[in-house]
Design an enzyme around this catalytic site. Structure first.
Site: not given
Length: 446
Positions: A99, A242, A244, A246
């Site tokens: 992440s 960010d 990833d 999400d």
């Protein structure tokens, strides 16, 4: 050893998160999913970290070794994995990502066949299997029972269609200029594409991943570039993802970041006025600002608070039959369109709000005044149970006597203690924070 943290298995790649650990975790998860299998197929995606190659190959080895067929789709956002897992009728989905962490770390996130993150009870079952040598040995396949793997390169189109379907059909982005920072991460292709296809003029930042520059001075955690470029190009909005994708951070037309709780309030009230909010309220976490509580009450809505983590937010949303919630960090869940936090879905709803209301972001996205709040992340050597820290109970009672709301918790993914204080008197809050930081540094770094 405990494998799962607040969001899957995460740690430094090559040390804690080694190829051996990744392969065995995959085998353990595969054994669990096989007991509920419908298609004998598991989907794997990843972000742009170099270590993703190592971990992906290890996971493929582990799954095929116990007879699973694997579908690899390469770099894609975490919410895309959740969506495509369900869309392709897979037994499960796996996202390889840490992440917002820097490139040295990586992680393994699991989704079930419906695209939902696993509840803690299932993670505990997978951990038990991981440490059971007999189960791992017995599950290994041979001959024609060994699984196969194939790579699919065209699934990005499915996710783009899903994103565009989340945006109202009666409007477009043709008059919008947007600055998008993809953090050199998993959204570097899909983010610009979907905004441009909806008609926006897009200035793209940090969309050239090299395996090591993910989240490096850019994206949702480092917004200096996106703020400056919004002003430079006179953009209507800045969007920072960010690693990833999400999570999203929104920047208004003045180049100023929008607070995550104010964003939740603005979107919740907008959805309510549009008749799309379900359940009579929204879900946030225990870290959300008291000002959000007050704003929800003023609008005749309820605010439900979950533990930290978008998985916990979603669980509470389901329990209360609510379709909107999130965290002040930028994880926003609109369950009509996504099974987990989705930075691009959230950004599109913000853009719809601005177009439908005809307001500038600086006004529309700050519908209430925040209570002074401060969050400090303290690097620590060990995670001693909080109830075993001598003197902490008295410290917390002292804060409460002074009208200071507090939240103290360990990070589930890093060796950090997070201390949050909130109070109407900012001077008093800052003074107490200095005292708490000094106290914890002595208690946990001795």
């Amino acid at each position: 050893m405990k494998l799962f943290g607040t969001d899957g298995v995460r740690g430094e790649a090559g040390t804690f998160l080694s190829a051996q650990l990744a392969m065995r975790v995959a085998m353990a998860a595969g054994i669990y999913f096989k007991a509920h299998s419908k298609t004998n197929r598991i989907l794997i995606g990843k972000d742009t970290r170099r270590s993703g190659y190592m971990i992906e190959n290890a996971i493929v080895s582990g799954l095929t070794a116990i007879g699973y067929d694997v579908v690899q789709i390469g770099p894609m956002p975490t919410p895309a994995i959740a969506y495509i897992t369900e869309n392709m009728r897979c037994d499960a989905g796996i996202m390889i990502s840490a992440s917002h962490n820097s490139y040295e770390d990586n992680g393994i996130k699991f989704f079930d066949g419906c695209g939902d993150k696993l509840p803690h009870s299932v993670e505990e079952e997978i951990e038990k299997i991981y440490f059971n040598d007999d189960m791992i040995l017995e599950a290994q396949a041979s001959g024609k029972n060994i699984g196969k793997a194939k790579r699919i390169d065209d699934v990005i189109g499915r996710y783009i269609v899903q994103l565009k379907n989340s945006f109202p059909r009666d409007i477009s982005l043709k008059d919008m200029r947007i600055v998008l920072d993809t953090a050199n991460g998993a959204g570097y292709m899909v983010g610009p594409t979907v905004l441009e296809e909806l008609g926006a003029e897009v200035i793209v930042l940090h969309n050239k991943p090299d395996g090591f520059n993910i989240n490096d001075g850019c994206g949702a955690l480092h917004t200096k570039d996106v703020c400056e470029n919004v002003v430079k190009y006179r953009a209507d909005l800045g969007i920072a993802l960010d690693g990833d994708a999400d999570r999203v951070v929104i920047v208004d037309e003045k180049g100023v970041m929008v607070d995550g709780d104010q964003l939740l309030g603005a979107l919740g009230a907008y959805m309510n006025s549009a008749g799309t909010l379900k359940g009579g309220g929204i879900v946030s976490t225990v870290m959300s600002n008291k000002g959000l509580d007050d704003f929800m009450k003023e609008n005749g809505l309820k605010l439900f608070r979950s533990d930290v983590g978008d998985k916990n937010v979603l669980e509470l949303m389901k329990r209360e039959k609510i379709n909107f919630g999130g965290e002040q960090s930028g994880h926003v869940i609109i369950s009509d369109f996504a099974k987990t936090g989705d930075g691009l879905v959230s950004a599109l709803q913000v853009l719809a709000l601005l177009i439908k209301t005809g307001q500038k972001a600086s006004k529309a996205l700050r519908p209430f005044v925040l209570y002074p709040q401060k969050l400090v992340n303290i690097k620590i050597k060990n995670k001693k149970p909080l109830d075993e820290i001598e003197g902490l109970d008295n410290k917390l009672k002292e804060l409460e006597k002074n009208g200071i709301h507090h939240l103290v918790r360990y990070s589930g993914t890093e060796n950090k203690l997070r201390v949050l204080l909130e109070c109407k008197d900012a001077k008093k809050m800052n003074s107490r924070m200095d005292d708490m930081v000094e106290f914890f540094q002595k208690a946990l770094n001795a």
